[in-house]
Design an enzyme around this catalytic site. Structure first.
Site, short mmCIF file in Angstrom:
data_model
loop_
_atom_site.label_atom_id
_atom_site.label_comp_id
_atom_site.label_asym_id
_atom_site.label_seq_id
_atom_site.Cartn_x
_atom_site.Cartn_y
_atom_site.Cartn_z
N GLU A 101 0.82 -1.23 0.00
CA GLU A 101 0.00 0.00 0.00
C GLU A 101 0.85 1.27 0.00
O GLU A 101 0.43 2.30 -0.53
CB GLU A 101 -0.95 0.01 1.20
CG GLU A 101 -2.11 -0.98 1.08
CD GLU A 101 -1.77 -2.37 1.60
OE1 GLU A 101 -0.58 -2.63 1.92
OE2 GLU A 101 -2.68 -3.20 1.70
N PHE B 82 -11.48 -7.68 13.46
CA PHE B 82 -10.40 -8.10 12.58
C PHE B 82 -10.08 -7.00 11.57
O PHE B 82 -10.97 -6.47 10.93
CB PHE B 82 -10.79 -9.39 11.85
CG PHE B 82 -9.73 -9.86 10.88
CD1 PHE B 82 -8.49 -10.28 11.34
CD2 PHE B 82 -9.96 -9.86 9.51
CE1 PHE B 82 -7.50 -10.67 10.46
CE2 PHE B 82 -8.98 -10.26 8.63
CZ PHE B 82 -7.75 -10.67 9.10
N GLN B 83 -8.82 -6.68 11.44
CA GLN B 83 -8.34 -5.64 10.55
C GLN B 83 -8.99 -4.28 10.79
O GLN B 83 -9.18 -3.49 9.88
CB GLN B 83 -8.47 -6.05 9.07
CG GLN B 83 -7.51 -7.19 8.72
CD GLN B 83 -7.37 -7.44 7.24
OE1 GLN B 83 -8.29 -7.17 6.47
NE2 GLN B 83 -6.22 -7.96 6.84
N LYS C 1 -17.69 -0.86 5.78
CA LYS C 1 -18.19 -1.81 4.79
C LYS C 1 -19.71 -1.73 4.63
O LYS C 1 -20.23 -1.91 3.53
CB LYS C 1 -17.78 -3.23 5.18
CG LYS C 1 -17.83 -4.21 4.02
CD LYS C 1 -17.15 -5.52 4.36
CE LYS C 1 -17.21 -6.49 3.17
NZ LYS C 1 -16.54 -7.76 3.50
N MET D 168 24.43 8.38 2.22
CA MET D 168 24.34 9.63 2.96
C MET D 168 24.59 9.39 4.45
O MET D 168 25.22 10.21 5.13
CB MET D 168 22.98 10.29 2.73
CG MET D 168 22.91 11.73 3.16
SD MET D 168 24.14 12.78 2.33
CE MET D 168 23.21 13.39 0.92
#
Lengths: 616, 172
Positions: free
Chosen positions: A77, A139-140, A189, A512
């Protein structure tokens, strides 16, 4: 390789394309996900970068049933957000991201902050567990609006079906207006599954975008009066001019030509003014050009347009451009006097302000300090003659390639192709060298993580740029460490057959970090060695890309040419010297006139102070 | 810029009364390292669409200007006024102060409460709850005086403020 799911004839239902008289009854039967598709379509969305998951299944189902919006499946993502950023930055449109709840949303956080820092317009759609489960540690489940509040310009949790379409319309308005930035819409949802009414943008009450007011004419007049009185003037322009659009960039060129003043750009401002023009001094700041930094230090009028006096630009704040009258034009009033006190603020769109400056320049008595300006230019040319980017490359066929040589040749050979070229970078030494050696004639061609400094930005950004410009040459100038942060995007590149050219400037170090350890921490190279690197050529091949490698000078040009000519994705492992440092450099806590120059230039500036060590 | 001395400022905001609006404001203060000395929030229009937030913060005038500018960027914030900078204003808070004592200290507490025009809103044989409205300074001195007289608990609202005269937060 899996074909993209949206090229076939799966056009079973296209609820949002109904061009006939809208049937109120029918509109009522749209699901939330279908309303979402329709709202995105109305907002002109053509591409979404995303990754599916449980909470967004209804949205992916609605995507499947239409063929107007294309979905690009990334492999993480974070990459979806960077790809959307590059898509936005290279097109001037709003980038769109779709992620699932919980880990999908948290993975997007880095990208959202990156977009916020660099003022990139994005809309990120995130799935959420059904409203009835919110707060239950489902969940999630994640408190996505809570987590993303400080990394977005604004965010929404859609609680009622009738709020869905208006939220989308307003989100796009907020993302693109004023100082652009990312906006997130969290979609439970039950909202996407259940029915929702479609409300068009024209019927959505939008909150007034901040920073869109007309600039104060009197402030512009005073600014132009100061410019007319200047003897050692300097334009210092930034990403705000790029965000103001191509017209603003055209007008900037006009204004700079009209005045004859020198101009320096920030890392985010490349291409607003042609990089090879003689009035252009190159980038200023920590790894900026000698002439740009000394001009900043010595100017008597500094005209800051769409730039925000970032600490990488200013160096030591109390020694920044100490004798100048400072004009600061910015769309975001909170940037005025934030770091550097200015004498003449102008709040508004940089494009409009430049236009007004041109009008006022023409309307007032001619510039009367030509002789002083000529002397100023003479001084600048003397600084320029130092040639601060010069380095010595051993030209023997078996000599090890210097990273500067590699990047300079990529630039020159890419330019020789004459193709429209977009360049992304990761973060570190290679990014600064690319910033120094690449010069851009056009805006929106340079894609880099400026404010946040996100390693792993470049490869997904190249995906976004290539999706937006399928026929263009897209390069990612990378380091071997940064590349590995989002290397999984080679999968996306393979799936969509994106001819991205990934050039890995491989010095076996987080360069760096290594450089700072050498300069500030007694050469104790704590954890900065890139051990156990993959064989990038084989890695490329396993991802269906062409893999190339150059280790000696006599292989460099041929390898770069072969990569540029290949009609498909290429990963080039450019093995370079390990201990090279990026100069010029303003050490932390030092002023612009205390630059450290490269060994070639033989002058040594300030030593790093203890106070400076704390400044990162 | 000249050296500016830090001071206290009362900033009043009008914000859309939506979920998360207060979190945005408070998060901005903590995220940017600004101080909140007191905070009050309540809906102020008849339909409850807008809330007024009063924040007492400290900093140099430049800090306060930066706070104002940052808060003004927030989408749900429609008005930001620094009442301290705008001129005369009234700033009041309310406190409830519980004193548990008997004998002479109890009598003394009641006497001081009367002098401060505090109301005893709850009284038992061994305790008082005094309600007192006024400036922050007045409340501070009342609480100090109650401390040796059996003060056990304090609940304060934080400052509500409004500008004097016909001007409003909308017109400033």
């Amino acid at each position: 390789m899996r074909p993209t799911p949206f090229t076939g004839e799966q056009d079973k239902m296209t609820p949002h394309t109904a061009s006939s008289a809208p049937d109120a009854q029918k509109l009522q039967t749209l699901s939330g996900a279908e309303v979402l598709m329709r709202a995105l379509d109305e907002q002109g969305v053509e591409v979404i970068f995303g990754y599916p998951g449980g909470a967004v299944l209804p949205i992916y189902d609605a995507l499947f049933k239409q063929n107007r919006i294309r979905h690009i499946l990334v492999r993480h993502e974070q990459a979806a957000v960077h790809a959307a950023e590059a898509y936005a930055r290279s097109t001037g449109k709003v980038g769109v991201v779709l992620v699932t709840s919980g880990p999908g949303a948290t993975n997007a956080v880095t990208g959202l902050l990156d977009a916020l820092m660099d003022s990139i317009p994005l809309v990120c759609l995130s799935g959420q567990v059904p409203a009835s489960l919110i707060g239950n540690d489902a969940f999630q489940e994640a408190d996505t609006t809570g987590i993303t509040r400080p990394v977005t310009k604004y965010n929404y949790l859609v609680r009622k079906p009738e709020d869905l379409a208006p939220a989308v319309h307003e989100a796009f308005t907020i993302a693109r207006s004023g100082r652009p930035g990312p906006v997130l819409i969290d979609l439970p949802k039950n909202i996407t599954v259940g029915n929702a009414p479609y409300i068009p943008a024209s019927q959505t009450p939008m909150r007034v975008a901040k920073g869109t007011a007309e600039p104060d004419r009197e402030a512009v007049k005073r600014a132009v009066a100061a410019m007319k009185a200047a003897r050692r003037p300097l334009f210092y322009t930034g990403g705000g001019v790029i965000n103001a659009g191509t017209k603003a960039c055209e007008n900037l060129r006009k204004l700079v030509k009209l005045t004859g003043f020198p101009i320096t750009c920030t890392l985010m401002g490349f291409g607003a003014y042609p990089g090879n023009d003689k009035q252009y001094l190159g980038m200023l700041g920590m790894h900026g050009m000698y002439e740009a930094n000394l001009a900043t230090h010595g100017c008597d009028v500094l005209i800051a347009l769409g730039s925000r006096f970032d600490d990488r630009v200013t160096g030591r704040v109390d020694a920044f451009s100490p004798d100048s009258f400072k004009i600061h034009a910015d769309i975001d009033v909170s940037q005025i006097n934030k770091i550097i006190p200015v004498d003449q603020p102008i709040v508004g769109d940089a494009g409009r302000i430049i236009e007004m400056m041109i009008e006022e320049w023409d309307a007032t008595p001619a510039y009367a300090h030509q002789a002083d300006l000529a002397a100023w230019w003479e001084q600048i040319e003397a600084w320029r003659a130092l040639n601060c980017l010069r380095f010595t490359q051993d030209q023997a066929p078996d000599a090890v390639i210097k990273p500067q040589q590699a990047i300079q040749r990529i630039y020159e050979l890419a330019r020789e192709t004459g193709r429209e070229t977009y360049v992304s970078t990761e973060v570190g030494q290679h990014q600064m060298w690319a910033a120094q050696y690449f010069r851009f004639d056009e805006p929106n061609r340079w894609l880099t993580s400026g404010g946040l400094g996100t390693m792993g930005y470049g490869l997904p950004a190249a995906v976004g740029a290539q999706i937006a410009h399928p026929d263009a040459l897209v390069l990612d100038i990378a380091g071997e460490a940064s590349t590995l942060m989002n290397i999984q995007e080679l999968g996306t590149i393979a799936q969509y057959r994106l001819p991205v050219k990934l050039f890995i400037i491989n010095n076996h170090y987080m360069g760096m970090v290594r450089q700072w350890q050498e300069l500030l921490h007694g050469s104790r190279y704590s954890e900065s060695y890139s051990d156990a690197l993959p064989d990038f050529v084989k890695l490329a091949e396993s991802f269906h890309a062409k893999g190339l490698r150059a280790t000696r000078m006599d292989e460099l040009d041929d390898t770069i040419r072969a990569a540029l000519e290949h009609d498909g994705p290429v990963v080039v492992d450019l093995c370079v010297t390990e201990g090279e440092n990026c100069f010029p450099m303003i050490p932390s806590g030092a002023a612009h006139n205390e630059m450290i120059l490269g060994p070639e230039q033989e002058e040594r500036g300030a030593k790093v102070t203890r106070e400076g060590m704390m400044l990162v | 810029m000249q050296q500016e001395t830090p001071g206290s400022a009362v900033i009043s905001l009008l914000v859309d009364n939506e979920s998360g609006a207060l979190a945005r404001i408070v998060g901005l203060f903590s995220g940017r390292g600004y101080n909140i000395q007191s905070l009050t929030v309540a809906p102020v229009d008849e339909v409850g669409r807008q809330s007024r937030v009063n924040i007492v913060t400290t900093g140099t005038p430049a800090d306060i200007r930066q706070v104002k500018a940052q808060v003004a960027r927030l989408v749900p914030v429609s008005r930001v006024v620094d009442l301290t900078a705008e001129g005369p204003h009234v700033a009041r808070e309310m406190a409830m102060v519980k004193v548990v004592s008997s004998g002479e200290p109890r009598t003394e507490a009641l006497r001081i409460a009367q002098a401060f025009r505090a109301n005893a809103v709850d009284t038992t044989a061994t305790s008082f709850v005094f309600e007192l409205t006024g400036s922050t300074d007045k409340l501070d001195s009342f609480i100090e005086l109650m401390r040796p007289l059996g003060l056990v608990e304090v609940s304060r609202t934080g400052v509500a403020a409004i500008c004097r005269g016909p001007q409003t937060i909308q017109s400033l």
